[in-house]
Write a protein that holds these residues in place. Structure first.
Motif, PDB file in Angstrom:
ATOM      1  N   TYR A 397       0.830  -1.198   0.000  1.00 52.39           N
ATOM      2  CA  TYR A 397       0.000   0.000   0.000  1.00 52.39           C
ATOM      3  C   TYR A 397       0.876   1.265   0.000  1.00 52.39           C
ATOM      4  N   SER A 398       1.983   1.221   0.730  1.00 57.67           N
ATOM      5  CA  SER A 398       2.917   2.348   0.728  1.00 57.67           C
ATOM      6  C   SER A 398       3.471   2.588  -0.668  1.00 57.67           C
ATOM      7  N   GLN A 399       3.806   1.506  -1.362  1.00 54.80           N
ATOM      8  CA  GLN A 399       4.313   1.621  -2.736  1.00 54.80           C
ATOM      9  C   GLN A 399       3.247   2.173  -3.668  1.00 54.80           C
ATOM     10  N   ARG A 400       2.030   1.730  -3.493  1.00 51.90           N
ATOM     11  CA  ARG A 400       0.919   2.213  -4.310  1.00 51.90           C
ATOM     12  C   ARG A 400       0.746   3.726  -4.148  1.00 51.90           C
ATOM     13  N   LEU A 401       0.739   4.188  -2.895  1.00 55.17           N
ATOM     14  CA  LEU A 401       0.562   5.611  -2.630  1.00 55.17           C
ATOM     15  C   LEU A 401       1.733   6.432  -3.162  1.00 55.17           C
ATOM     16  N   LEU A 402       2.933   5.900  -3.022  1.00 54.52           N
ATOM     17  CA  LEU A 402       4.106   6.624  -3.508  1.00 54.52           C
ATOM     18  C   LEU A 402       4.045   6.793  -5.025  1.00 54.52           C
ATOM     19  N   GLN A 403       3.645   5.756  -5.734  1.00 55.65           N
ATOM     20  CA  GLN A 403       3.521   5.854  -7.188  1.00 55.65           C
ATOM     21  C   GLN A 403       2.462   6.880  -7.589  1.00 55.65           C
ATOM     22  N   MET A 404       1.326   6.843  -6.925  1.00 54.91           N
ATOM     23  CA  MET A 404       0.243   7.764  -7.238  1.00 54.91           C
ATOM     24  C   MET A 404       0.637   9.204  -6.942  1.00 54.91           C
ATOM     25  N   GLN A 405       1.257   9.413  -5.789  1.00 57.28           N
ATOM     26  CA  GLN A 405       1.608  10.767  -5.375  1.00 57.28           C
ATOM     27  C   GLN A 405       2.784  11.315  -6.177  1.00 57.28           C
TER      28      GLN A 405
END
Length: 425
Positions: A397-405
Motif C-alpha cells: 500500500y505504501s508503494q501504491r501511494l508513492l507511485q500515485m503521489q
C-alpha cells in the motif's frame, strides 16, 4: 529497573523487592481486566429505548490533518490501513519515507524531516513507523494536525515482539533455547542496551514515543514528565484491546463518518506462531517493561474516562453499529461473514502477500475470491479496488501511494522546479 544479583549482600531484601514488583504488576493486570469487566456489565444493562445520534460528529467538517504514531505490535497496521484509505478517498497527500528508509522512516533513528520523500510533500497525513520526534514532525505537518497513537497491554505485546523479532534482535537470538520463559528468568544476561535492535527487547512503546527505554522506572519524576509530554501532544491514545471503542473516540475527535473507520484486521500471525503465557509470566514481563506498563496503565485509564464522558451506553451502541457496518462491507467484498485468512505462500496474488519476518513466524494475509459480489452481481456491492485496499499489506500500500503521489507531483510541479530526492543519511 531494579537489578538483583546473586552476589548482593542484601539478597533477601532484593528478593522481597522483586516479589513486591511482581505483586504490583499483578494488581495492575487485575485493574486492567476490571475495566473490561465493568464495560461488559454496563453494556449488558443498556436500555433498549436509549438512542445516540451518530450524525453529531459527521455533521461537522471532517478533520484532514492527522499524525498517527505507528507503534510496534499494537494493531497499528490496521489503523494505518484506515488512514491510507481515507487519504486516498479524499485525495490527501501522505508523507512517505525516502527509498533508503524502506517503508519506515529510517527506524530506529529518531525521525527527521529529511527522511520524507519530497514527492509526498506537503503532507496532510503521516502514519509510517518512526521513532517519534515532535519538532521534526511539526516541520512537515500543518499547524492544525491532530496527533494520535496506540498502545497495547505490555505482556501480550512483548510476547508478540519476542516472536516477531526473534531472528533480528540479538537480545532474543542469544537465548539458548529460544524461550521467552528463559529470557525472563534473567533478562540482563541476554539484553545489551547499546546494540542494534535492542529497543525491541525493552520498553518498546517508550522508545517509539521518543523516550529513554532504559531509564529507571523508579524515577517518578521522569515517568510523570514523560506522560505529561505525551498528553500535551497526543489528542488521543488508543488502546488495542479496545480497538473499536477507540475508533468511536477517534471518529468523534476527527468528525468522521462511521464508514471512514471500517477495517479488516492486518498483519496477523498464524496460531502456530503465537505462544500462550504461562502463569506468572505476564507479571514478569510488566516488571521487565515497567516503563511501558506505567504508560499503558495511565492511558488505559484515560481512554475509559473519555469513553465514560461520551456515555458508555452510547459508545456500546456505536460499537455495535460499527461492527454491523463492517460485517456488511466484508460480505459485499468476500461473500461471507469473514475473509479467509491464508498463509502467504498460499496467496496467488503477489500484491496481497504480506511481508514475512522470518521462517519461524508466519504472517497471514487475504485473497479476493473470484466469485465475490464486487464483480457487480448484486446491487450496492463494493468495487474490486475498494475491497483490494481493505486487505492490501502495508508495504504494497505504501508503494501504491508513492507511485500515485509521485505522478501527481510531476504533473503539478514543472520539471525545472523539482527538488531531486536526496538520500537519507
Amino acid at each position: 529497573m531494579f537489578i538483583c544479583t546473586s552476589t548482593s549482600l542484601h539478597q533477601m531484601s532484593c528478593k522481597k523487592m522483586f516479589f513486591l514488583l511482581l505483586a504490583v504488576s499483578s494488581l495492575s493486570l487485575f485493574l486492567h481486566s476490571r475495566g473490561h469487566f465493568i464495560w461488559i456489565i454496563k453494556s449488558s444493562k443498556m436500555a433498549s429505548n436509549i438512542t445516540c445520534s451518530l450524525s453529531s460528529a459527521a455533521a461537522k467538517t471532517k478533520h484532514m490533518s492527522i499524525a498517527f504514531l505507528k507503534t510496534h505490535k499494537t494493531a497499528s497496521s490496521t489503523m494505518q490501513n484506515i488512514l491510507f484509505r481515507f487519504a486516498e478517498h479524499h485525495n490527501l497527500t501522505v508523507a512517505l519515507p525516502q527509498s533508503p528508509c524502506d517503508h519506515q522512516f529510517c527506524y530506529p533513528s529518531s525521525f527527521s524531516s529529511r527522511f520524507v520523500h519530497p514527492y509526498t510533500l506537503p503532507a496532510r497525513i503521516i502514519t509510517s513507523h518512526m521513532r517519534f520526534n515532535h519538532n521534526e514532525v511539526q516541520r512537515i505537518m500543518p499547524n492544525d494536525t491532530i496527533y494520535v497513537t496506540i498502545l497495547r497491554e505490555p505482556a501480550s505485546m512483548f510476547e508478540s515482539l519476542f516472536s516477531y523479532y526473534n531472528q533480528y534482535c540479538p537480545s532474543f537470538k542469544r537465548v539458548p533455547d529460544g524461550s521467552l520463559e528463559t529470557f525472563l528468568k534473567d533478562p540482563w544476561r541476554y539484553f545489551r542496551p547499546t546494540e542494534k535492535d535492542s529497543m525491541y527487547a525493552h520498553n518498546t512503546l517508550t522508545y517509539d514515543l521518543g523516550g529513554d527505554n532504559n531509564h529507571r522506572a523508579s524515577d517518578k519524576a521522569y515517568v510523570k514528565g514523560f506522560i505529561a509530554k505525551i498528553e500535551s501532544i497526543f489528542s488521543l491514545v488508543m488502546i488495542s484491546e479496545y480497538f473499536d471503542e477507540s475508533l468511536v473516540l477517534l471518529r468523534h475527535l476527527l468528525s468522521w463518518e462511521l464508514e471512514d473507520v471500517l477495517y479488516i484486521k492486518q498483519n496477523m500471525r498464524t496460531p502456530g506462531s503465537r505462544r500462550s503465557l504461562q502463569e506468572g509470566l505476564p507479571a514478569r514481563i510488566r516488571v521487565w517493561n515497567a516503563l511501558d506498563a506505567k504508560l499503558y496503565n495511565h492511558f488505559n485509564a484515560s481512554l475509559w474516562r473519555q469513553l465514560d464522558a461520551l456515555g458508555l451506553d452510547c459508545v456500546a451502541q456505536e460499537v455495535q453499529l460499527l461492527r454491523q457496518a463492517r460485517d456488511r462491507l466484508v460480505r459485499g467484498c468476500f461473500g461471507g461473514p469473514q475473509p479467509q485468512l491464508r498463509p502467504a505462500n498460499q496467496i496467488k496474488d503477489k500484491v496481497l502477500r504480506p511481508w514475512q519476518p522470518s521462517s519461524k513466524v508466519a504472517i497471514m494475509g487475504y485473497e479476493l475470491p473470484l466469485n465475490a459480489s464486487y464483480m457487480g452481481a448484486k446491487p450496492g456491492s463494493e468495487s474490486r479496488d475498494h475491497c483490494l485496499k481493505l486487505i492490501l499489506p502495508e508495504v504494497q500500500y505504501s508503494q501504491r501511494l508513492l507511485q500515485m503521489q509521485s505522478l501527481r507531483y510531476r504533473r503539478r510541479v514543472p520539471f525545472i522546479l523539482r527538488r531531486r530526492p536526496g538520500r537519507a543519511p
